[in-house]
Design an enzyme around this catalytic site. Structure first.
Site, PDB file in Angstrom:
ATOM      1  N   ALA A 131      -4.726   7.487  -4.091  1.00 40.99           N
ATOM      2  CA  ALA A 131      -3.372   7.045  -4.420  1.00 40.99           C
ATOM      3  C   ALA A 131      -3.467   5.555  -4.762  1.00 40.99           C
ATOM      4  O   ALA A 131      -3.286   4.689  -3.908  1.00 40.99           O
ATOM      5  CB  ALA A 131      -2.444   7.289  -3.242  1.00 40.99           C
ATOM      6  N   SER A 175       0.843  -1.193   0.000  1.00 37.35           N
ATOM      7  CA  SER A 175       0.000   0.000   0.000  1.00 37.35           C
ATOM      8  C   SER A 175       0.880   1.246   0.000  1.00 37.35           C
ATOM      9  O   SER A 175       2.060   1.162  -0.375  1.00 37.35           O
ATOM     10  CB  SER A 175      -0.940  -0.039   1.213  1.00 37.35           C
ATOM     11  OG  SER A 175      -1.943   0.937   1.090  1.00 37.35           O
ATOM     12  N   ASN A 176       0.355   2.384   0.392  1.00 38.93           N
ATOM     13  CA  ASN A 176       1.131   3.622   0.391  1.00 38.93           C
ATOM     14  C   ASN A 176       0.651   4.539   1.517  1.00 38.93           C
ATOM     15  O   ASN A 176      -0.246   4.193   2.272  1.00 38.93           O
ATOM     16  CB  ASN A 176       1.033   4.305  -0.980  1.00 38.93           C
ATOM     17  CG  ASN A 176      -0.399   4.632  -1.342  1.00 38.93           C
ATOM     18  OD1 ASN A 176      -1.047   5.432  -0.687  1.00 38.93           O
ATOM     19  ND2 ASN A 176      -0.921   3.964  -2.376  1.00 38.93           N
ATOM     20  N   ARG A 177       1.252   5.719   1.605  1.00 39.06           N
ATOM     21  CA  ARG A 177       1.046   6.593   2.772  1.00 39.06           C
ATOM     22  C   ARG A 177      -0.165   7.516   2.658  1.00 39.06           C
ATOM     23  O   ARG A 177      -0.343   8.390   3.494  1.00 39.06           O
ATOM     24  CB  ARG A 177       2.297   7.454   2.984  1.00 39.06           C
ATOM     25  CG  ARG A 177       3.525   6.635   3.285  1.00 39.06           C
ATOM     26  CD  ARG A 177       4.763   7.511   3.236  1.00 39.06           C
ATOM     27  NE  ARG A 177       4.784   8.464   4.336  1.00 39.06           N
ATOM     28  CZ  ARG A 177       5.386   8.251   5.483  1.00 39.06           C
ATOM     29  NH1 ARG A 177       6.027   7.120   5.692  1.00 39.06           N
ATOM     30  NH2 ARG A 177       5.376   9.162   6.428  1.00 39.06           N
TER      31      ARG A 177
END
Ligand code: C5P
Length: 209
Positions: free
Chosen positions: A89, A21-23
């Site tokens: 995102a 995943s991402n921030r």
């Protein structure tokens, strides 16, 4: 106006307990949804996994996990909106072979094969009909303007909101952000560092102007 917004990260499954995943916190997209509801618009919010309260007054709230689910839902919802704002995102890659069982650790290194996910913005850009407005975001650590303008063209956006990431006081998990809003006609508007809630109001005002 019927406004479709996506927000937050996606999760790409490695095995039943792990993911890529991402921030992204989802704060920018949720703030835009709240601002749009406050202006009296009919708002659909499509959200990845975030730790935020669901905005009140939404027309529809759709919760998704993976890029594949996000793509399916966005392509279903897009034809019936007047304006879509793509804040999510979306992961660019996912594991080719997600495991059905929890992976066991071994002694050596582990190599995960990843494949590209669908570029949802690109797909919606191709589906866009006259009268529809498509707005994208670009988070960049370098060459902000050049990258933002080339994304706007490639993905057929009418506007792109570009923000610098990797700075401690703005972007991703932060409550604050600063963006430059580029229009497809070549003009731009700088929106200085402020809370994502305030910024959301200003961004919408510029887009709806
Ligand atoms: O190419 P890049 O990911 O930097 O472009 C950012 C814009 O494209 C954002 O608006 C984002 O929501 C959208 N995007 C998407 N699907 C992807 C990747 C990005 O809709 N797979």
């Amino acid at each position: 106006m019927r406004i479709l917004i996506n927000a937050g990260p996606t999760r790409e499954k490695i095995d039943p307990v792990r993911f890529i995943s991402n921030r992204s916190s989802g704060k920018m997209g949720y703030s835009l949804a709240e601002a749009a509801v406050a202006l009296g618009h009919t708002v659909t919010l499509v959200s990845g996994p975030v730790c935020l309260a669901r905005p009140e007054g939404l027309h529809k709230f759709l919760s998704i996990e993976s890029a594949e689910e996000m793509a399916r839902v966005m392509k279903e919802e897009f034809p019936s909106c007047d304006l879509a704002i793509l804040c999510a995102a979306v992961a660019d890659y996912r594991p080719v072979h997600p495991r059905g069982q929890k992976m066991k650790k071994g002694e050596g290194n582990l190599f995960l094969e990843l494949e590209r996910t669908e570029d949802i913005a690109l797909s919606l850009g191709k589906m866009k009909k006259p009268g529809q407005t498509l707005v994208g975001f670009a988070a960049e650590t370098e060459d902000l303007e050049k990258n933002a303008l080339s994304k706007m063209r490639k993905k057929n956006f009418d506007f792109i909101a570009a923000n610098q990431v990797g700075l401690p006081d703005r972007g991703f998990a932060s409550n604050d952000n600063a963006v430059t809003l580029y229009r497809a006609d070549g003009t731009k508007k700088e929106l200085s560092l402020k809370s994502k809630k305030e910024l959301a109001g200003e961004l919408l005002q510029e887009i709806l102007r």
